[in-house]
Structure formats: structure tokens, C-alpha cells
Design a protein around this motif. Structure first.
Motif, PDB file in Angstrom:
ATOM      1  N   MET A  63      90.018 131.498  66.691  1.00  0.00           N
ATOM      2  CA  MET A  63      91.341 130.694  66.302  1.00  0.00           C
ATOM      3  C   MET A  63      91.434 131.188  64.728  1.00  0.00           C
ATOM      4  N   TYR A  64      90.611 131.285  63.841  1.00  0.00           N
ATOM      5  CA  TYR A  64      90.568 131.445  62.543  1.00  0.00           C
ATOM      6  C   TYR A  64      90.943 133.070  62.504  1.00  0.00           C
ATOM      7  N   ALA A  65      90.150 133.785  63.347  1.00  0.00           N
ATOM      8  CA  ALA A  65      90.811 135.255  63.221  1.00  0.00           C
ATOM      9  C   ALA A  65      92.078 135.709  63.758  1.00  0.00           C
ATOM     10  N   THR A  66      92.543 135.049  64.654  1.00  0.00           N
ATOM     11  CA  THR A  66      93.833 135.263  65.279  1.00  0.00           C
ATOM     12  C   THR A  66      95.002 134.267  64.839  1.00  0.00           C
ATOM     13  N   LYS A  67      94.696 133.446  64.400  1.00  0.00           N
ATOM     14  CA  LYS A  67      95.710 132.456  63.751  1.00  0.00           C
ATOM     15  C   LYS A  67      95.657 132.337  62.563  1.00  0.00           C
ATOM     16  N   GLY A  68      95.455 133.459  61.561  1.00  0.00           N
ATOM     17  CA  GLY A  68      95.125 133.146  60.192  1.00  0.00           C
ATOM     18  C   GLY A  68      96.048 132.382  59.585  1.00  0.00           C
ATOM     19  N   LYS A  69      97.519 132.850  59.557  1.00  0.00           N
ATOM     20  CA  LYS A  69      98.254 132.012  58.813  1.00  0.00           C
ATOM     21  C   LYS A  69      98.496 130.401  59.310  1.00  0.00           C
ATOM     22  N   TRP A  70      98.242 130.147  60.538  1.00  0.00           N
ATOM     23  CA  TRP A  70      98.344 128.661  60.667  1.00  0.00           C
ATOM     24  C   TRP A  70      97.036 127.774  60.250  1.00  0.00           C
ATOM     25  N   VAL A  71      95.987 128.671  60.210  1.00  0.00           N
ATOM     26  CA  VAL A  71      94.613 128.160  59.844  1.00  0.00           C
ATOM     27  C   VAL A  71      94.760 128.065  58.214  1.00  0.00           C
ATOM     28  N   ARG A  72      95.175 128.881  57.449  1.00  0.00           N
ATOM     29  CA  ARG A  72      95.440 129.067  55.891  1.00  0.00           C
ATOM     30  C   ARG A  72      96.211 127.725  55.653  1.00  0.00           C
ATOM     31  N   GLU A  73      97.413 127.585  56.362  1.00  0.00           N
ATOM     32  CA  GLU A  73      98.296 126.236  56.347  1.00  0.00           C
ATOM     33  C   GLU A  73      97.579 125.180  56.298  1.00  0.00           C
ATOM     34  N   ALA A  74      96.710 124.962  57.410  1.00  0.00           N
ATOM     35  CA  ALA A  74      95.875 123.624  57.830  1.00  0.00           C
ATOM     36  C   ALA A  74      94.960 123.338  56.567  1.00  0.00           C
ATOM     37  N   LEU A  75      94.181 124.508  56.163  1.00  0.00           N
ATOM     38  CA  LEU A  75      93.195 124.120  55.190  1.00  0.00           C
ATOM     39  C   LEU A  75      93.764 123.791  53.725  1.00  0.00           C
ATOM     40  N   THR A  76      94.919 124.419  53.576  1.00  0.00           N
ATOM     41  CA  THR A  76      95.824 123.947  52.219  1.00  0.00           C
ATOM     42  C   THR A  76      96.176 122.721  52.360  1.00  0.00           C
ATOM     43  N   GLU A  77      96.449 122.047  53.700  1.00  0.00           N
ATOM     44  CA  GLU A  77      96.773 120.604  53.802  1.00  0.00           C
ATOM     45  C   GLU A  77      95.501 119.834  53.457  1.00  0.00           C
ATOM     46  N   LEU A  78      94.487 120.140  53.605  1.00  0.00           N
ATOM     47  CA  LEU A  78      93.057 119.606  53.427  1.00  0.00           C
ATOM     48  C   LEU A  78      92.799 119.730  51.859  1.00  0.00           C
ATOM     49  N   GLY A  79      93.388 120.540  51.382  1.00  0.00           N
ATOM     50  CA  GLY A  79      93.211 120.760  49.857  1.00  0.00           C
ATOM     51  C   GLY A  79      92.356 121.983  49.487  1.00  0.00           C
ATOM     52  N   TYR A  80      92.361 122.925  50.415  1.00  0.00           N
ATOM     53  CA  TYR A  80      91.434 123.847  50.026  1.00  0.00           C
ATOM     54  C   TYR A  80      92.178 125.080  49.922  1.00  0.00           C
ATOM     55  N   SER A  81      91.847 125.998  48.982  1.00  0.00           N
ATOM     56  CA  SER A  81      92.498 127.310  48.836  1.00  0.00           C
ATOM     57  C   SER A  81      91.740 128.359  49.801  1.00  0.00           C
ATOM     58  N   ALA A  82      92.680 128.769  50.795  1.00  0.00           N
ATOM     59  CA  ALA A  82      92.093 129.365  52.073  1.00  0.00           C
ATOM     60  C   ALA A  82      92.279 130.720  51.870  1.00  0.00           C
ATOM     61  N   ASN A  83      92.708 131.387  50.891  1.00  0.00           N
ATOM     62  CA  ASN A  83      92.819 132.784  51.028  1.00  0.00           C
ATOM     63  C   ASN A  83      91.563 133.614  51.235  1.00  0.00           C
ATOM     64  N   ASN A  84      90.345 133.185  50.632  1.00  0.00           N
ATOM     65  CA  ASN A  84      89.334 133.933  50.796  1.00  0.00           C
ATOM     66  C   ASN A  84      88.418 133.195  51.617  1.00  0.00           C
ATOM     67  N   LEU A  85      88.759 131.998  51.893  1.00  0.00           N
ATOM     68  CA  LEU A  85      87.821 131.135  52.815  1.00  0.00           C
ATOM     69  C   LEU A  85      87.904 131.587  54.230  1.00  0.00           C
ATOM     70  N   VAL A  86      88.926 131.785  54.719  1.00  0.00           N
ATOM     71  CA  VAL A  86      89.219 132.281  56.024  1.00  0.00           C
ATOM     72  C   VAL A  86      87.986 133.350  56.601  1.00  0.00           C
ATOM     73  N   PRO A  87      88.270 134.400  56.128  1.00  0.00           N
ATOM     74  CA  PRO A  87      87.095 135.499  56.574  1.00  0.00           C
ATOM     75  C   PRO A  87      85.833 135.010  56.672  1.00  0.00           C
ATOM     76  N   PHE A  88      85.510 134.419  55.489  1.00  0.00           N
ATOM     77  CA  PHE A  88      84.142 134.188  55.397  1.00  0.00           C
ATOM     78  C   PHE A  88      83.681 132.959  56.570  1.00  0.00           C
ATOM     79  N   MET A  89      84.755 132.094  56.980  1.00  0.00           N
ATOM     80  CA  MET A  89      84.421 131.083  57.854  1.00  0.00           C
ATOM     81  C   MET A  89      84.164 131.736  59.179  1.00  0.00           C
ATOM     82  N   VAL A  90      84.857 132.761  59.379  1.00  0.00           N
ATOM     83  CA  VAL A  90      84.994 133.616  60.751  1.00  0.00           C
ATOM     84  C   VAL A  90      83.647 134.105  61.036  1.00  0.00           C
ATOM     85  N   ILE A  91      83.077 134.707  60.008  1.00  0.00           N
ATOM     86  CA  ILE A  91      81.577 135.242  59.824  1.00  0.00           C
ATOM     87  C   ILE A  91      80.511 134.201  60.271  1.00  0.00           C
TER      88      ILE A  91
END
Length: 132
Positions: free
Chosen positions: A26-54
């Protein structure tokens, strides 16, 4: 070896792995949605999502492959802290329903960790210490 613990280990480990691999997908295929969800939790997700996929792929891989007991135990610790912090982040923004996957993951993780020595040839020294 207890057959119940043996199956408990493999079922909980498989379900935990499916949870993590589905999340990585889900993180790899729905990146925009995941970034928005992480932003709602207070995280800056631009660099976090690719790291979390790994991380979400390598953690279960380390546990399932068990090429090294210390590496497997490190993966258990990393997944524990990830699930704990994920659940607390959802609770912190008053979205407790979002913490449900983390709670399920923690239960699966605890079962997998505590029964791993009954299903694996190379025992983890930390299971005995946690049982005390």
C-alpha cells in the motif's frame, strides 16, 4: 516441542508478515494517500514513505529467513517499536480506530516472539529472558 506452540508461531508469524507486506504494498502503490495520512498524524512523509517500504519488507524477511538470530531479534524489536509508535500516533490525534491494525500486529508479534524457540532450530536467548 509443543505442537500448539509450533503452529502458533507459524500462524502468527505468517499473519504478521502478511500485515507488513500488505502495508508495504500500500505504501508503494498509494504513495499520495499514505503521505496525506502520515501528515495528519504529524509526520513529514516525503522521505519517510520509501524508507518504510524497505523496512516493512526487510523486517518480516529477517524473521522468516532467520539467517541470523541476532538479526531476527533486531527485526522483532524494530517491528515492536514501529507498531507501538504507530498505535500511539493514532491515539494521539484522537483516531483510536486507526490504532487497531497496530494492536493486532502487537498481539501477533508477541505470539510469534514468545513461541519462536518452539518452532526454530536456533533458539533466541531473549525469549527465555522475556518469559521470566
Amino acid at each position: 516441542m509443543s505442537l500448539c506452540k509450533f503452529y502458533g508461531y507459524w500462524i502468527s508469524t505468517a499473519l504478521l508478515s502478511v500485515l507488513y507486506l500488505a502495508s508495504a504494498y500500500m505504501y508503494a502503490t498509494k504513495g499520495k494517500w499514505v503521505r496525506e495520512a502520515l501528515t495528519e498524524l504529524g509526520y513529514s512523509a516525503n522521505n519517510l514513505v520509501p524508507f518504510m517500504v524497505i523496512v516493512k519488507v526487510l523486517g518480516p524477511l529477517a524473521i522468516l529467513s532467520r539467517v541470523s538470530v541476532p538479526l531476527s531479534d533486531l527485526a522483532y524489536a524494530g517491528i515492536f517499536f514501529h507498531l507501538l509508535l504507530s498505535g500511539l500516533a493514532h491515539i494521539g490525534v484522537r483516531k483510536p480506530a486507526g490504532a487497531l491494525p497496530a494492536a493486532v500486529g502487537l498481539a501477533l508479534l508477541a505470539t510469534s516472539f514468545m513461541t519462536q524457540n518452539d518452532a526454530r532450530d536456533m533458539p533466541s536467548p531473549y525469549v527465555q529472558a522475556a518469559a521470566l
